[in-house]
Design a protein around this motif. Sequence first.
Motif, mmCIF file in Angstrom:
data_model
loop_
_atom_site.group_PDB
_atom_site.id
_atom_site.type_symbol
_atom_site.label_atom_id
_atom_site.label_comp_id
_atom_site.label_asym_id
_atom_site.label_seq_id
_atom_site.Cartn_x
_atom_site.Cartn_y
_atom_site.Cartn_z
ATOM 1 N N ASN A 120 5.321 8.370 -0.377
ATOM 2 C CA ASN A 120 5.633 8.451 1.046
ATOM 3 C C ASN A 120 6.888 7.620 1.334
ATOM 4 O O ASN A 120 6.982 6.471 0.919
ATOM 5 C CB ASN A 120 4.416 7.924 1.821
ATOM 6 C CG ASN A 120 4.552 8.070 3.307
ATOM 7 O OD1 ASN A 120 4.934 9.121 3.804
ATOM 8 N ND2 ASN A 120 4.261 6.993 4.024
ATOM 9 N N ALA A 129 -0.293 11.949 8.105
ATOM 10 C CA ALA A 129 -1.288 11.171 8.838
ATOM 11 C C ALA A 129 -0.652 10.537 10.063
ATOM 12 O O ALA A 129 0.275 11.097 10.613
ATOM 13 C CB ALA A 129 -1.924 10.133 7.928
ATOM 14 N N CYS A 172 0.864 -1.180 0.000
ATOM 15 C CA CYS A 172 0.000 0.000 0.000
ATOM 16 C C CYS A 172 0.903 1.234 0.000
ATOM 17 O O CYS A 172 1.813 1.340 0.825
ATOM 18 C CB CYS A 172 -0.869 0.028 1.248
ATOM 19 S SG CYS A 172 -1.820 -1.482 1.474
ATOM 20 N N GLN A 198 4.261 5.093 8.478
ATOM 21 C CA GLN A 198 3.455 6.286 8.723
ATOM 22 C C GLN A 198 3.500 7.175 7.492
ATOM 23 O O GLN A 198 4.529 7.255 6.827
ATOM 24 C CB GLN A 198 4.058 7.019 9.916
ATOM 25 C CG GLN A 198 3.486 8.381 10.152
ATOM 26 C CD GLN A 198 3.835 8.915 11.522
ATOM 27 O OE1 GLN A 198 4.633 8.333 12.241
ATOM 28 N NE2 GLN A 198 3.243 10.015 11.882
ATOM 29 N N ASP A 206 6.980 3.901 2.320
ATOM 30 C CA ASP A 206 6.277 3.047 1.349
ATOM 31 C C ASP A 206 7.233 2.589 0.244
ATOM 32 O O ASP A 206 7.114 1.485 -0.287
ATOM 33 C CB ASP A 206 5.094 3.794 0.702
ATOM 34 C CG ASP A 206 4.125 4.376 1.722
ATOM 35 O OD1 ASP A 206 4.397 4.260 2.935
ATOM 36 O OD2 ASP A 206 3.102 4.957 1.319
ATOM 37 N N VAL A 224 -5.033 4.423 -2.678
ATOM 38 C CA VAL A 224 -6.373 5.006 -2.655
ATOM 39 C C VAL A 224 -6.184 6.499 -2.870
ATOM 40 O O VAL A 224 -5.534 7.156 -2.045
ATOM 41 C CB VAL A 224 -7.065 4.769 -1.290
ATOM 42 C CG1 VAL A 224 -8.479 5.365 -1.302
ATOM 43 C CG2 VAL A 224 -7.092 3.293 -0.940
ATOM 44 N N ILE A 238 -9.876 4.539 5.014
ATOM 45 C CA ILE A 238 -8.867 4.056 4.065
ATOM 46 C C ILE A 238 -8.629 2.557 4.281
ATOM 47 O O ILE A 238 -8.554 1.774 3.324
ATOM 48 C CB ILE A 238 -7.538 4.841 4.208
ATOM 49 C CG1 ILE A 238 -7.741 6.334 3.951
ATOM 50 C CG2 ILE A 238 -6.450 4.266 3.305
ATOM 51 C CD1 ILE A 238 -8.043 6.720 2.524
ATOM 52 N N THR A 247 2.755 -2.023 4.409
ATOM 53 C CA THR A 247 2.466 -0.589 4.352
ATOM 54 C C THR A 247 3.729 0.126 4.825
ATOM 55 O O THR A 247 4.664 -0.515 5.303
ATOM 56 C CB THR A 247 1.306 -0.179 5.290
ATOM 57 O OG1 THR A 247 1.761 -0.276 6.647
ATOM 58 C CG2 THR A 247 0.079 -1.044 5.098
ATOM 59 N N GLY A 248 3.746 1.437 4.730
ATOM 60 C CA GLY A 248 4.791 2.198 5.384
ATOM 61 C C GLY A 248 4.424 2.367 6.851
ATOM 62 O O GLY A 248 3.276 2.168 7.248
HETATM 63 N N1 LIG Z 1 -4.547 6.516 0.612
HETATM 64 C C1 LIG Z 1 -3.740 5.460 0.794
HETATM 65 N N2 LIG Z 1 -3.557 4.543 -0.188
HETATM 66 C C2 LIG Z 1 -2.743 3.478 -0.018
HETATM 67 N N3 LIG Z 1 -2.059 3.258 1.111
HETATM 68 C C3 LIG Z 1 -2.193 4.135 2.120
HETATM 69 C C4 LIG Z 1 -3.036 5.270 2.030
HETATM 70 N N4 LIG Z 1 -2.958 5.951 3.193
HETATM 71 C C5 LIG Z 1 -2.097 5.277 3.972
HETATM 72 N N5 LIG Z 1 -1.635 4.175 3.333
HETATM 73 C C6 LIG Z 1 -0.641 3.195 3.814
HETATM 74 O O1 LIG Z 1 -0.634 3.195 5.212
HETATM 75 C C7 LIG Z 1 0.642 3.620 5.708
HETATM 76 C C8 LIG Z 1 0.454 4.394 6.968
HETATM 77 O O2 LIG Z 1 -0.280 5.558 6.701
HETATM 78 P P1 LIG Z 1 -1.051 6.383 7.826
HETATM 79 O O3 LIG Z 1 -1.693 5.409 8.718
HETATM 80 O O4 LIG Z 1 -2.006 7.203 7.044
HETATM 81 O O5 LIG Z 1 0.020 7.188 8.520
HETATM 82 C C9 LIG Z 1 1.252 4.390 4.560
HETATM 83 O O6 LIG Z 1 2.661 4.385 4.679
HETATM 84 C C10 LIG Z 1 0.751 3.600 3.364
HETATM 85 O O7 LIG Z 1 1.517 2.418 3.195
#
Ligand SMILES: Nc1ncnc2c1ncn2[C@@H]1O[C@H](COP(=O)(O)O)[C@@H](O)[C@H]1O
Lengths: 262, 334
Positions: free
Chosen positions: A37, A124, A6, A120, A40, A63, A99, A117-118
């Motif tokens: 990101n 976000a 992702c 963070q 990622d 997404v 998401i 996934t990454g």
């Molecule tokens: N819109 C998105 N589409 C795809 N992967 C996402 C999206 N938002 C977050 N992720 C994945 O979730 C990880 C953590 O993101 P977050 O929880 O938003 O800090 C990111 O590093 C991505 O791998």
Amino acid sequence: MEILVCAKRVPDTSENEIQLNGAGNDIERDDVVYSVNEPDNYAVEEALRIVDRTGGNVTVVTVGGDEDEEILRREMAMGAHQAALISDEAFEGSDGRGIATILKAFVQKGKYDLILTGVQADDAGAQVGGMLAAMLDYPFASLVNAIDVENGGLKISREIEGGSKEISAIDLPCVLSIQTGINEPRYVGMRGIRQVASREIPTFDASTLGLDGGQVGEDAAKVKRTDYFVPVAGKGAEMLEGSREEIIDRLVAMMRAKGGLN
Amino acid sequence: MPRTFTYIVHKAGLADESAGELLAAARKIGPAQTPVALVVGYGADLDAVCESLRGTFSEIWKLSNESLAYPNAELVRQALVRVLPQGSILLVPHNHFGVDLSPGLSVKLNAAYVSDVLDIERVAGNSLTLVRQEFGGQVSTHVQCDITSGAVLNIRPGAIATHGSVQASASGVIVDQSAKVGPLTAKRRYLETLIPEAGDVDITRHAVLVSVGRGIQEKDNVSIAEDLANALGGAVSCSRPVVDAKWLEKSRQVGSSGQTVRPKVYLACGISGSFQHLAGIKGNPFMVAINKNPKAPIFRVADVGIVDDVLEFLPELTERVLEETSVAAGRSRE
Ligand SMILES: Nc1ncnc2c1ncn2[C@@H]1O[C@H](COP(=O)(O)O)[C@@H](O)[C@H]1O
Ligand SMILES: Cc1cc2nc3c(=O)[nH]c(=O)nc-3n(C[C@H](O)[C@H](O)[C@H](O)COP(=O)(O)OP(=O)(O)OC[C@H]3O[C@@H](n4cnc5c(N)ncnc54)[C@H](O)[C@@H]3O)c2cc1C
């Protein structure tokens, strides 16, 4: 192994100073350089290294909107076998939970042994991976900085305090959030991106994923960002001004007083 | 107002300092209520932690289970889902454990989740107004969180002041909730913890650190910082991206996932000032920040700020320091 990564396109903090827009309801997005990101990109590299050893395919999914396709192409240029864009107006305003709900619906359309996934996203909060895992009832580990394929499962390392590593065994399928520094992502040049320019990227919307507004989008969001503002300065630094020579004069005097110069 | 619980991180029988911060945060959510300390673990260590909290919390819930002797987030999650009343608010420190536990827990509790919360600004009905940061602290945001079906909030360590939140009496009640936990099974099994090997230089022992960040731009430029560190009799440390790029060894990294340093003087060169980096700088050193972006967050915490290009500024500073020290050496010879 079939691996799904992702990835998200975000304003690149190493290329831009992030500033508020006039209305204070967003950051200034004109002339901002966007990139994938950072963690990622490490996740995609790690997935490619795993399938080099075990065989299989790497799929990258995001997404977002049409403009986010560019990161999918970039990751395909790195070597990802497939990509998918998940896009629908109904998804706008989704919180992290939204998401994750969208990604869950996509995961259930395929068959993946491992989802990365990454750690963070820069804009976000380190949540999507852990939520997705819980929704799928898959095991999860965050802050992963090493992966070994072993006995039909994985042996992983998590980065904990002070540079220590917490080693665990984890069953497949699972979701892992990948920390920067786990590997050295390969370089992608313009030429590589041109080579994948004509590869088709399928798009999925709410109806193909069987999602409705009650689950995703702004109305379903329990968490909403209402504004942006500049953090209060605290005490703030004393800014040294003048010519470089004058600044160095004052700095040297200050460091001498503080015991930094003998 | 739903009940507020605080997750107590502990090690070797001692509660982490985040416990006091979470208590202060809980008081901001419900000044009139008595937050519950949730303590998960096993054996004598668990009992010692519960006992130590009796002076600060009026109610302590003890969750004892042999398989919780090591805090594997997957097992802890199962235990909490069985024990927490529906609609509760749970506060967790935003550290490597909180990041592992909370997102999935919020899904299982069907509660809202907000990570890395810096402050709780307002409570109005079923809505909390929270403060967060984005883009490495360059901008802050207000976030509305709907707590109708409960919430899990990860609180940034060090962000919420603890003063005034400590009670004097040691009268807290320990409630044993272990029977509700039941058998636990995990698809992720903890094996061991590996402590990092010592690096070439021990940055924790130096009084002067010349610390470089992504602003140093390439590996070859690190020598500019080394020249300055040599002139000052200090050492070169760095931020995480410098280690990720393999420009310096991991042992040189300052921050929450690196070393904790206590120098007298800290020169942050091309470092933006993320909270993970600042978390590794203790003892209130004299901090000088050199950054080409006048709005860089590091200038909010440094003592002295200089807006300049490190690649040009550092060599000139080194030259000047060498002049000073040779003058001083000359003087001491007289
Ligand atoms: N819109 C998105 N589409 C795809 N992967 C996402 C999206 N938002 C977050 N992720 C994945 O979730 C990880 C953590 O993101 P977050 O929880 O938003 O800090 C990111 O590093 C991505 O791998
Ligand atoms: C779980 C987790 C743990 C982490 N642990 C740590 C940790 O232990 N330590 C750590 O440091 N980080 C850690 N991080 C990363 C942290 O969030 C930041 O990404 C990181 O600290 C940023 O490093 P930086 O300031 O060097 O880079 P950036 O944020 O990219 O900042 C670079 C700065 O250099 C300035 N600059 C650029 N060029 C020049 C120039 N020529 N002259 C002067 N200034 C210039 C820019 O204006 C900018 O302010 C962690 C992150 C996570 C998610």
